[in-house]
Design an enzyme around this catalytic site. Structure first.
Site, PDB file in Angstrom:
ATOM      1  N   SER A 152       0.818  -1.212   0.000  1.00  0.00           N
ATOM      2  CA  SER A 152       0.000   0.000   0.000  1.00  0.00           C
ATOM      3  C   SER A 152       0.850   1.260   0.000  1.00  0.00           C
ATOM      4  O   SER A 152       0.308   2.363   0.003  1.00  0.00           O
ATOM      5  CB  SER A 152      -0.931   0.001   1.219  1.00  0.00           C
ATOM      6  N   HIS A 173      -2.731  -3.130  -5.767  1.00  0.00           N
ATOM      7  CA  HIS A 173      -3.139  -2.773  -4.412  1.00  0.00           C
ATOM      8  C   HIS A 173      -4.645  -2.897  -4.252  1.00  0.00           C
ATOM      9  O   HIS A 173      -5.405  -2.057  -4.732  1.00  0.00           O
ATOM     10  CB  HIS A 173      -2.670  -1.343  -4.100  1.00  0.00           C
ATOM     11  N   GLU A 185      -5.676  -0.284  -7.115  1.00  0.00           N
ATOM     12  CA  GLU A 185      -4.643   0.592  -7.673  1.00  0.00           C
ATOM     13  C   GLU A 185      -3.634  -0.291  -8.404  1.00  0.00           C
ATOM     14  O   GLU A 185      -3.074  -1.215  -7.810  1.00  0.00           O
ATOM     15  CB  GLU A 185      -3.926   1.362  -6.566  1.00  0.00           C
ATOM     16  N   ASN A 223      -3.062   6.101  -0.079  1.00  0.00           N
ATOM     17  CA  ASN A 223      -2.502   6.304   1.254  1.00  0.00           C
ATOM     18  C   ASN A 223      -1.724   7.612   1.385  1.00  0.00           C
ATOM     19  O   ASN A 223      -1.549   8.113   2.494  1.00  0.00           O
ATOM     20  CB  ASN A 223      -1.631   5.113   1.645  1.00  0.00           C
TER      21      ASN A 223
END
Length: 315
Positions: A152, A173, A185, A223
């Site tokens: 991540s 991800h 992702e 993130n």
């Protein structure tokens, strides 16, 4: 440059969605995609068992591996419970559940990954652990096999450089809970080939996910934006601006978030939040990414959130 119309590949949309790409690359993508029958997943934790679940539910045979049998047993138990929820919601039948579970083979160690046509790493979010895994995967897996990471926040470019196949290393991800969340992702490393990217993109579609292309940078998009928000919410609690409950209420009632940032942090795992903040701080070098001291103290105390029974809330 030509556009090639390809036959149906049995994806969720019924067809590959080609952009204008080189014809040779596009045909190679179709071949690679159709040759994926057995998928390896490294790590049977929260993300790993969820990834195994969605691949098996989509018809793939899965080798789910971990370092100890007890981790595999826990992962398989979670998959069974999540499938049962899908049965209760009439998303699948009871017979489907049995079939899906039979497609998943547990393995202690990584030797069985040598037979896989695609591998996803979903281990702890620490670079030294992923370093050892990717070097081992590069040794075990056939040279043409794509190695994906569910990281991540950690650099795909760095992970790829550990292997002899940097063009076949990519970020994939998923989001928790994997069987429910639609986003994936797809992260290109500096050396990731177009063929690898297109293959993983179409694989995500086959899993009934929505792939979003992201370039390699600390925290990617999700993130890099989310974790500083959670971190700042922790500062608000630490500095006495408001209680955890009050901070969460502001976001739920004022911003229409389904859960507040501190409830979300507990759900993600405070140790995971800390690891990601450290990746952001180290990778971007900006003090605004400095982990909140309260977060560090809570992780040191073993208060990791929902999974440990205590975080910003008690469970």
């Amino acid at each position: 440059m030509v556009i090639i119309e390809l036959p149906t590949l049995g994806t969720a949309t019924g067809f590959l969605s080609p952009e204008v790409v080189d014809s040779e690359v596009f045909l190679l993508v179709g071949e690679a995609f159709m040759n994926i029958q057995r998928v390896g997943v490294v790590g049977a934790g929260t993300m790993g068992n969820g990834i195994a679940h969605v691949f098996a539910r989509s018809g793939y045979r899965v080798v789910l591996c971990d370092v100890e049998q007890r981790f595999l047993d826990r992962g398989m138990e979670t998959i069974g419970k999540n499938l049962e929820r899908e049965v209760a919601k009439n998303k699948i039948t009871a017979e489907d559940k049995v079939v899906v579970l039979k497609r998943i083979e547990g393995a202690v160690g990584r030797a069985r990954l040598a037979d896989c046509d695609f591998v996803v790493e979903a281990a702890t979010e620490k670079f030294d652990i992923k370093t050892e895994i990717f070097r081992d995967l590069d040794r075990l897996c056939r040279p043409e096999i794509i190695l994906a990471s569910n990281t991540s926040s950690i650099s795909i470019t760095k992970l790829a450089a550990l292997t002899k196949r940097p063009d076949k290393v990519i970020g994939m991800h998923f989001f928790n809970p994997v069987p429910v969340m639609k986003l994936v992702e797809v992260i290109r490393g500096l050396a990731t080939s177009n063929e690898t990217f297109q293959t993983v993109r179409e694989l995500a579609v086959k899993l009934e996910k929505t792939p979003v292309e992201v370039n390699d940078a600390p925290g990617f998009v999700s993130n890099r934006v989310l974790m500083p928000l959670l971190n700042e919410a922790m500062y608000a609690v630490m500095e006495g601006v408001a209680t955890a409950e009050a901070v969460d209420e502001v976001f739920k009632l004022g911003m229409a978030h389904p859960m507040g940032p501190l409830t979300l942090a507990d759900f993600i795992g405070l140790d995971v939040c800390l690891d990601i903040m450290r990746v952001l701080h180290d990778g971007l070098g900006d003090p605004k990414y400095r982990p909140c001291p309260l977060l560090i103290r809570m992780v040191d105390a073993g208060w990791l959130g929902r999974k440990s029974g205590r975080g910003f809330y008690k469970y």
